[in-house]
Design a protein around this motif. Structure first.
Motif, short mmCIF file in Angstrom:
data_model
loop_
_atom_site.label_atom_id
_atom_site.label_comp_id
_atom_site.label_asym_id
_atom_site.label_seq_id
_atom_site.Cartn_x
_atom_site.Cartn_y
_atom_site.Cartn_z
N PHE A 181 0.67 -1.40 -0.14
CA PHE A 181 -0.11 0.02 0.13
C PHE A 181 0.76 1.09 -0.14
O PHE A 181 1.75 1.52 1.01
CB PHE A 181 -0.97 0.04 1.19
N PRO A 183 0.46 5.65 -0.64
CA PRO A 183 -0.49 6.74 -0.76
C PRO A 183 -0.95 7.15 -2.17
O PRO A 183 -1.95 7.40 -2.73
CB PRO A 183 0.01 8.12 0.04
N ARG A 184 0.22 7.23 -3.10
CA ARG A 184 0.28 7.49 -4.35
C ARG A 184 0.23 6.26 -5.45
O ARG A 184 0.16 5.21 -4.67
CB ARG A 184 1.12 8.49 -4.93
N ASP A 188 6.72 5.96 -3.85
CA ASP A 188 6.42 6.13 -2.59
C ASP A 188 6.88 4.72 -1.77
O ASP A 188 7.15 3.77 -2.44
CB ASP A 188 5.04 5.90 -2.17
N ILE A 189 7.26 4.93 -0.62
CA ILE A 189 7.68 3.67 0.25
C ILE A 189 6.47 3.05 0.71
O ILE A 189 5.59 3.73 1.16
CB ILE A 189 8.58 4.14 1.08
N LYS A 257 5.72 9.53 9.56
CA LYS A 257 4.87 10.21 8.96
C LYS A 257 4.25 9.46 7.68
O LYS A 257 3.49 10.07 6.94
CB LYS A 257 6.13 11.10 8.21
N ARG A 258 4.61 8.15 7.54
CA ARG A 258 4.04 7.40 6.55
C ARG A 258 2.76 6.69 6.63
O ARG A 258 2.09 6.19 5.96
CB ARG A 258 4.89 6.36 5.78
N PHE A 263 -3.78 1.88 10.73
CA PHE A 263 -3.60 1.93 9.37
C PHE A 263 -2.93 0.93 8.75
O PHE A 263 -3.13 -0.04 7.87
CB PHE A 263 -3.34 3.30 8.76
#
Ligand SMILES: Cc1cc2nc3c(=O)[nH]c(=O)nc-3n(C[C@H](O)[C@H](O)[C@H](O)COP(=O)(O)OP(=O)(O)OC[C@H]3O[C@@H](n4cnc5c(N)ncnc54)[C@H](O)[C@@H]3O)c2cc1C
Ligand code: FES
Ligand code: FES
Lengths: 287, 158, 755
Positions: A181, A183-184, A188-189, A257-258, A263
């Motif tokens: 997963f 976010p973009r 992304d990591i 922050k990620r 989540f």
């Protein structure tokens, strides 16, 4: 800082072993150069392994493939045999960075950077991948899962170099998959990720399975309970829910922050569920 | 600090330079070789403005040590046009007004060229994913994607 | 796609003008340079003997600087000069002093990344090594980065003892600005409502995110004369501030604008320029400075973050009876007026009987905010448009119909004071309503969002000069850096007015010594103001050329007209002469009185406000909170679109920046007050694969304030996406979102919370 680009593995090992200060191996450099840039590390010696014979080859071996430590993700994706045998490992590696990063990044580099979020590692772990290591005391083989021991830490000893990673042969009717997963859609990591490898019988029943999770603990997690939940099933809804729950239960993530703990915990289960369904269909199972 | 002597080929020309071991290929292209077409937007592989081809592979030149270019072939945006004649991609970027500030343009061009060499008939989705490592903050990508698709069509026809 | 606006009497005369060049799509003059890598951006320039300078920045969010010891750095081989705030001249006005203090901290550091010392050396490596030898002793102070927390009495005070004007009683010392707008009786308005929705919203700070980091090259000799080459939105601004900060006369500093790799408002101030100039002054050598991406994030831009309470009342059939918004913005460690712009724009789209907005600016330990595309408007309008959407949902009304019912039109008393002239909101809404996008079916987990947006558009100080060359070509000099193709648009307007082909005109951006003063490229002002000045300059040249023809023909200058690029007699009475073309007049100019030129200087007015409506379809993954943008259409009143490609480009680019703001972009601070995501990996701007095509529908409602009907188009596009996407997500996820960005963890938490 000194830069060396030896032709043989022996020279590389010698250089590393005799360096008194900080040394870094350079494969694709997509982690090393970022660390240099941010002055996170100021090495005295950089040893480029790309000019060492054999490091850039993918060779068939005992029904599996041996992938040289300097083979890039792009080269893996272009190797039809490898893609056919271990699509999950290849897709995991191909998720690393952009097309540009793909042109350089390696499996071994991804493994040795020892990020908890490294994409190829959960996929390699469920594939039972084995790293071949050459060091001052000779050559040894080590399961990939035993290489990372914590964020940015590996079990490799001073002077040791991974020369290749071996992906073994697998039974018929097997499939693997990796999902993460972010976010973009790219660049992304992983916030959470999962690798699944399984084999089914002619009736579509899962006979063996491995499930791993990334980015939800200091190192990759192997979730035996999740594998158990699907072995002996046709991946019916109950089995899938049990796999998902087992994955979420196994998570031990951080808040950063990620992503939040909640989540990561939740999406790790979702990724595992979806990866299992893909692996199942790759194994030839239909639902 | 002793410097490293590197012999390489840039856009088909033999080039030699001396570089520091920690200098990147991007640093050397811009500061020592005088090719400022590749841009530094981040220096950490995130923006793609520094894209070049290294032995035919698309890479971020900010993630390559200058010393690694020894014996290799480097192609930059400066090598795309054939004399006065623009590459089809360059022309299509102009025709579609696919640039505003233009700082991402060199990287996009080099990356798109690498794509079309590998895949002459990409879908819109393939173009978008291939170029995901080339950030553009001005255009919203729309016109860039159209320009690349149009260039691909024209190059297939030609 | 350009939709001609034909109805009614709107700009009738303008609407009828037949353009030859304007409205076409010629290639841009700087295009070939930009596709071949030849164009020189800020960091591409070098000078003989050049030094490189880097900056030591504060590792603390808030601290007193007790002492700075640079002796070891200065003693290092290759180090040529060091500057601190002591090397700059104290400023008269507090605004300029704040800008200077932001360039080089004076006495205190106010945020993580605040510049403290700069070193010029023979290479970047040497300069960076020297930074490590500098000893700064700090006394660490408590810090605050959140806007609401900074307003509490318990909050650490940033500028103790400093007095700000017009702050009502009861606000703490971090409140540096307060503004109020509106009309009508707000209580009476709410009393008339059938339904009232009251909500609070938060938006994160976002960065302009231009791909080119700040870069400059400055040189100053012992004669006290200086030059700066720089990537900026306003080289006159750079000249005025840099000269003042190092204590030189404006005339002695010449500033040339390099090609600029994006600005979006973020390059409307100085960071490096005065520092490089001061270092050059001290070292006697040219000094180049280029920010790293990390520095760009930590110490330049960003925009404000906000926290806003909104209350709107509506009748059952959708008429808004009253609207109230209370935005509180933090824009970092120094005062700014962005909150005021938020308060002014919040309700600007609507024709309201009762409206009230009150805005606060609050100081926090974050970087000094810089303008970002329609500064203040996106976050304010987001809150209002979200509440309107919720009201429509509750009342089961069509969101476009409700907006049409309440839309501002010509004659509407705006929520911020003035009465609107010709405006295009209704036309824009009608276009959206009629568009196939609005009727397209939605799939599962999908939602459609609508939002209006508004921006004032600026005009301002502008100078343009043009020379008519003897070969019949025209050289135009303007003074506004070209950030999106404006040189093409200016050439087009010059060609249109002169009646010659586009390719006969070349427009350049002159340096600060070549023409009169120009305001910065901001507020969507360039195509409007520079275009206006260009048309007027062309008219001056035409008048001159008509005079030359009259002279040759021996008739009165009044008896000569300018038609299709040539002087012609006004009629039979004037005499029978064949047309004399621009090229013919120019060729003979030496004989008829010398060079022909035209120029125009103006503090322009009449920019004409602009409205947009955005439609978006999103799909939310209910298991991960991931949002995919499925379809996006922008409708915007652009006035006359000079070069439709660039107008579309502005609309598309603005929309995508707004999508980033809505979904993933945010400044993330840790407990320690340090920025945690100072790079493009974790400051997530949209990448190509995140997006569909962005359809752009241009509506041309001519602006009566411009000879061709031009309105600014650059900023409005970033205003509606925040609410459009939020409304779409709220429908798709089945839960109302009230915080930006709507990152997946936030959406998933909201979905789970609503279960
Ligand atoms: C823009 C960007 C995006 C990225 N996105 C992702 C992502 O999505 N997912 C992800 O997992 N990673 C990502 N990365 C990180 C990085 O690309 C990967 O970890 C990559 O696989 C590293 O491989 P490399 O060959 O470039 O490693 P290098 O940088 O060469 O080396 C990495 C580390 O491994 C050591 N090492 C390398 N080879 C060996 C060897 N043979 N034996 C022993 N030690 C060795 C090096 O000394 C170093 O410590 C990203 C990086 C960038 C710049
Ligand atoms: S500068 Fe190399 S990727 Fe940004
Ligand atoms: S055109 Fe400006 S970043 Fe792409």
């Amino acid at each position: 800082m000194r830069f060396e680009s030896p032709d043989t593995i022996e020279q590389a090992v010698e250089l590393l072993n005799t360096c008194d200060g900080i040394s870094r191996l350079l494969a694709g450099g997509t982690d090393v150069l970022v660390q240099l840039r941010l002055a996170l590390v100021e090495p005295d010696l950089i040893v480029d392994i790309k000019n060492i014979a054999g490091m850039r080859n993918i060779t068939a071996e005992d029904g599996g493939f041996r992938i040289g430590a300097a083979v890039s993700g792009a080269e893996m994706g272009e190797h039809e045999g490898l893609v056919a045998l271990w699509p999950g490992v290849v897709e995991a590696m191909e998720l690393v960075g952009s097309t540009q990063v793909q042109g350089r990044a390696t499996l071994a580099g991804n493994l040795c950077n020892a990020s908890p979020a490294a994409d190829s590692v959960p996929a390699m772990v469920v594939a039972n991948a084995v790293a071949r290591i050459v060091g001052p005391n000779g050559t040894r083989d080590c399961p990939v899962i035993d290489i990372p021991v914590g964020p940015s830490k590996t079990s490799l000893a001073k002077g040791e170099v991974i020369t290749s990673i071996y992906l073994p042969a697998r039974p018929d009717n097997s499939g693997d998959a990796y999902l993460r997963f972010i976010p973009r859609t790219e660049m992304d990591i992983a916030v959470s990720s999962a690798g699944v490898n399984l084999t089914i019988d002619s009736a579509g029943v899962v006979t063996q399975a491995q499930v791993s999770l990334g980015a939800v603990a200091p190192t990759v997690l192997v979730v035996d309970d999740a594998a158990k939940a699907i072995i002996g099933t046709k991946l019916d809804d109950d089995a899938i829910s049990a796999l998902q729950a087992a994955c979420s239960a196994a998570c031990n993530p951080i808040d950063d922050k990620r992503g939040t703990v909640e989540f990561r915990t939740k999406t790790a289960g979702v990724m595992a569920k979806r990866a299992a369904l893909i692996a199942y269909s790759r194994a030839g199972g239909s639902k | 600090m002793s410097k490293i002597h590197v012999s390489t080929s840039i856009n088909g020309d033999a080039v030699e330079y001396l570089c520091d071991p920690s200098e990147t290929l991007l640093d050397v292209l811009r500061n020592r070789v005088g090719l400022t077409g590749a841009k530094e937007g981040c220096g950490s592989g995130d923006c793609g403005a520094c894209s070049v081809e290294l032995d035919g592979r698309l890479v971020c030149s900010c993630l390559v040590l200058a010393a690694e270019a020894e014996g290799k072939e480097v192609s930059t945006v400066e090598g795309m046009a054939d004399g006065e004649k623009l590459h089809v991609l360059q022309q299509k970027i102009l025709d579609h007004a696919a640039l505003q500030c233009g700082v991402c343009t060199p990287g996009i061009l080099v990356a798109a060229k690498a794509l079309l060499e590998k895949n002459p008939d990409p879908t819109e989705t393939e173009v978008r994913y291939w170029l995901a490592g080339n950030l553009c903050r001005c255009t919203g990508y729309d016109k860039i994607i159209r320009a690349v698709m149009d260039a691909a069509a024209e190059m297939r026809g030609a | 796609m350009v939709t001609e606006y034909k109805e009614g009497s709107v700009g009738a005369e303008l609407g009828q003008r037949e353009f030859k060049v304007v409205g076409t799509r010629p290639p841009r003059p700087d295009g070939v340079d930009k596709v071949t890598g030849r164009a020189l951006f800020g960091a591409d320039l070098t000078a003989p003997g050049m030094l490189h300078a880097t900056i030591l920045r504060s590792p603390h969010a808030h601290a007193k600087i007790v002492s700075i010891d640079t002796s070891a750095a200065l003693a290092m081989d290759g180090v040529k000069a060091v500057v601190t705030s002591d090397d700059f001249v104290k400023q008269g006005g507090s605004g300029n002093q704040d800008t200077l203090d932001n360039c080089m901290a004076r006495g205190k550091v106010f945020y993580d990344g605040h510049a403290v010392v700069a070193v010029a050396a023979t290479s970047v490596m040497v300069a960076n090594a020297a930074l490590k030898l500098i000893k700064v002793e700090y006394e660490i102070l408590p810090h605050e980065t959140d806007v609401d927390a900074a307003m509490l009495d318990s909050a650490p005070v940033l500028h103790a003892g400093r007095k700000f004007r017009n702050i009502p009683e009861g606000n703490n010392a971090n409140v540096s600005g307060f503004w109020e707008f509106g009309h009508g009786d707000i209580d009476e308005g709410f009393a008339k409502a059938d339904i009232i929705v009251e909500r609070s919203f938060k938006t994160a700070a976002t960065h302009q995110g231009y791909i080119e980091p700040h870069a400059t090259l400055a040189t100053m000799g012992p004669d006290g004369r200086g030059e700066i080459w720089v990537s900026t939105q306003g080289h006159y601004m750079v000249r005025d501030l840099s000269a003042a900060f190092v204590g030189m006369e404006t005339s002695q500093l010449r500033v040339t604008a390099a090609e600029i790799g994006g600005g979006f408002g973020g390059k409307t101030t100085v960071y490096l320029e005065p520092v490089a100039l001061a270092l050059s002054k001290k070292s006697g050598r040219p000094v180049k400075m280029v920010m790293t991406r990390e520095e760009v994030f930590r110490a330049s831009g960003p925009t404000t973050s906000s926290s806003t309470d909104v209350k709107i009342g509506m009748t059952k059939d959708g008429r808004i009876t009253a609207g109230q918004a209370k935005p509180r913005y933090q824009g970092g460690a120094y005062p700014n007026i962005t909150a005021m712009l938020g308060a002014m724009t919040a309700f600007a789209s609507y024709d309201l009987e009762a409206v009230q907005t009150q805005a606060w600016n609050v100081l926090t330990n974050r970087p000094k905010q810089a303008a970002y595309r329609a500064p203040g408007a996106p976050m304010a309008i987001y809150t209002v448009e979200s509440v309107i959407d919720e009201l429509c949902q509750k009342l089961d009304l069509d969101p476009i119909e409700v907006r049409l019912m309440n839309a501002a039109k010509k004659g509407t008393l705006s929520s911020y004071g003035p009465t609107f002239d010709e405006i295009g909101l209704v036309a824009t809404l009608e276009a959206a309503k009629a568009h196939p996008h609005y009727a397209a079916p939605l799939g599962p987990n999908q939602g459609r969002g609508v939002s209006c947006g508004f921006w004032f558009n600026f005009a301002g100080n502008t100078s343009v000069s043009m020379g008519i060359n003897e070969d019949g070509t025209v050289s135009v000099i303007e003074g506004n850096p070209d950030i999106g193709g404006s040189r093409a648009s200016i050439s087009m307007m010059a060609a249109e007015e002169l009646g010659i082909p586009f390719d006969k005109v070349r427009t350049i951006v002159g340096d600060t010594n070549s023409i009169g003063f120009n305001d910065v490229t901001d507020g969507s002002r360039v195509t409007f103001s520079v275009g206006l000045a260009t048309i007027k300059a062309a008219r001056a040249a035409i008048q001159n050329m008509c005079g030359r023809a009259a002279q040759v023909w021996g008739i009165d200058a009044d008896a000569v007209d300018w038609v299709d690029g040539a002087a012609v007699p006004t009629g039979h009475n004037a005499g029978e002469f064949p047309p004399m073309t621009l090229a013919e007049i120019a060729a003979d100019s030496a004989k008829t009185g010398g060079p022909i030129a035209g120029h125009h200087e103006v503090n322009a007015d009449g920019a004409g406000v602009s409205f947009g409506v955005h439609l978006v379809d999103v799909e939310v993954d209910p298991e991960t909170g991931f949002t995919e943008i499925k379809r996006y259409t922008v409708f915007q009143d652009a006035g006359k679109a000079i070069h439709p490609d660039y107008v579309e480009g502005q609309m598309q680019g603005g929309a995508v920046q707004g999508i980033g703001w809505a979904l993933n972009e945010e400044y993330i601070y840790g407990e320690d007050g340090k920025l945690q995501n100072a790079g493009f990996l974790d400051y997530r701007i949209p990448v190509a694969s995140d997006l569909p095509m962005i359809d752009a529908v241009i509506l041309e409602i001519p602006n009566p304030g411009h000879p061709y009907g031009v309105r600014g188009v650059g900023e409005t596009g970033i205003v509606p996406p925040l609410a459009a996407v939020a409304n779409g997500v709220s429908h798709a996820a089945g839960v109302r979102m009230s915080e930006l960005p709507m990152s997946p963890p936030r959406i998933l938490a909201a979905i789970d919370g609503a279960k």
